[in-house]
Design an enzyme around this catalytic site. Structure first.
Site, PDB file in Angstrom:
ATOM      1  CB  VAL A   1       0.991   5.522  -1.899  1.00  0.00           C
ATOM      2  CG1 VAL A   1       1.499   6.877  -1.447  1.00  0.00           C
ATOM      3  CG2 VAL A   1      -0.486   5.602  -2.288  1.00  0.00           C
TER       4      VAL A   1
ATOM      5  CG  HIS B   1      -2.941   5.254   4.646  1.00  0.00           C
ATOM      6  ND1 HIS B   1      -2.409   4.268   3.844  1.00  0.00           N
ATOM      7  CD2 HIS B   1      -3.489   4.620   5.716  1.00  0.00           C
ATOM      8  CE1 HIS B   1      -2.636   3.083   4.406  1.00  0.00           C
ATOM      9  NE2 HIS B   1      -3.275   3.268   5.529  1.00  0.00           N
TER      10      HIS B   1
ATOM     11  CD  GLN C   1      -3.396   0.412   1.729  1.00  0.00           C
ATOM     12  OE1 GLN C   1      -3.411  -0.642   2.359  1.00  0.00           O
ATOM     13  NE2 GLN C   1      -4.443   1.194   1.680  1.00  0.00           N
ATOM     14  CG  ASP C   2       1.138   4.263   2.966  1.00  0.00           C
ATOM     15  OD1 ASP C   2       0.868   5.375   3.418  1.00  0.00           O
ATOM     16  OD2 ASP C   2       1.012   3.215   3.637  1.00  0.00           O
ATOM     17  N   PRO C   3       4.565   3.198   1.850  1.00  0.00           N
ATOM     18  CG  PRO C   3       6.244   4.437   0.817  1.00  0.00           C
ATOM     19  CD  PRO C   3       4.761   4.397   1.014  1.00  0.00           C
TER      20      PRO C   3
END
Length: 229
Positions: free
Chosen positions: A125, A134, A63-65
């Site tokens: 992302v 997020h 998803q995101d880092p």
């Protein structure tokens, strides 16, 4: 041949789009104003650096880092050597231990050796503010990574997509299941792993698919660079 195309060939035009330039500018401005952004600038595109388009065999969508100090380095689920292995990756290791004969959990969470074998570890992302999950979700990265997925779908054949959790599964809705092999399961996060990630057998199934196509299977034992020389 199609699989000799590089990321540069297929993404050069996308990287000139106004939305993408705006995304880069926003991230650069935040860094310049003193906001800590992960991963470091030099690592943002590591997924593409380590796994060229023509080499992609498996795609794992994150998803995101990670947003803790020193964790994120541009490969989904992976952390730098010396950083504690995060819970989702520990659960991935647990599934590997349960399904791959001889797999022993490594004492690190660095997955570059997967990437070098053709496993694209792609976060949807590519940046995040320190401590704020997020926080860059609406900057335009999603548009870019949607394009990346569509380009793999278009230019490659027989890629295994491992889609864990609803976010990855929505993202992967465009994949042509006639051309590619799509495997779905709950996310390996401690919140959901017991709802079907454990026992999904995805790592075994991915290798079986690759072998059926006459391709070399993935060695899922993560190896630190010095160990692999």
């Amino acid at each position: 041949m199609a699989n000799e195309l590089t990321w540069h060939d297929v993404l050069a035009e996308e990287k000139q789009q106004p939305y993408f330039l705006n995304t880069l500018q926003t991230v650069a401005s935040e860094r310049q104003s003193g906001v800590t952004i992960y991963p470091p600038q030099k690592d943002v595109f590591n997924a593409f650096r380590f796994t060229e388009l023509g080499d992609v065999k498996v795609v794992i969508l994150g998803q995101d880092p990670y947003h803790g100090p020193g964790q994120a380095h541009g490969l989904a689920f992976s952390v730098r050597p010396g950083i504690a292995t995060p819970p989702s990756l520990l659960n991935m290791y647990k599934e590997l231990e349960n399904t791959i004969p001889g797999f022993t959990r490594p004492n690190h969470g660095y997955l570059e050796s997967w990437a070098r074998q053709g496993v694209l570890l792609l976060n949807t992302v590519l940046t995040v503010r320190a401590g704020q999950a997020h926080s860059h979700a609406s900057l335009g990265w999603e548009t870019f990574t949607d394009k990346v997925i569509s380009l793999i779908n278009q230019h490659r054949e027989g890629v295994v997509f491992l889609l864990w959790g609803s976010h990855a599964q929505k993202k992967g809705a465009i994949i042509d299941k006639q051309r590619h092999h799509v495997l779905k399961a709950p996310h390996p996060s401690p919140l959901s792993a017991h709802r079907g990630f454990f026992g999904c057998n995805h790592f075994v199934l991915a290798n079986q698919w690759l072998e059926q196509r006459g391709e070399t299977p993935i060695d899922w034992m993560p190896v630190l660079p010095a160990e692999s020389e």
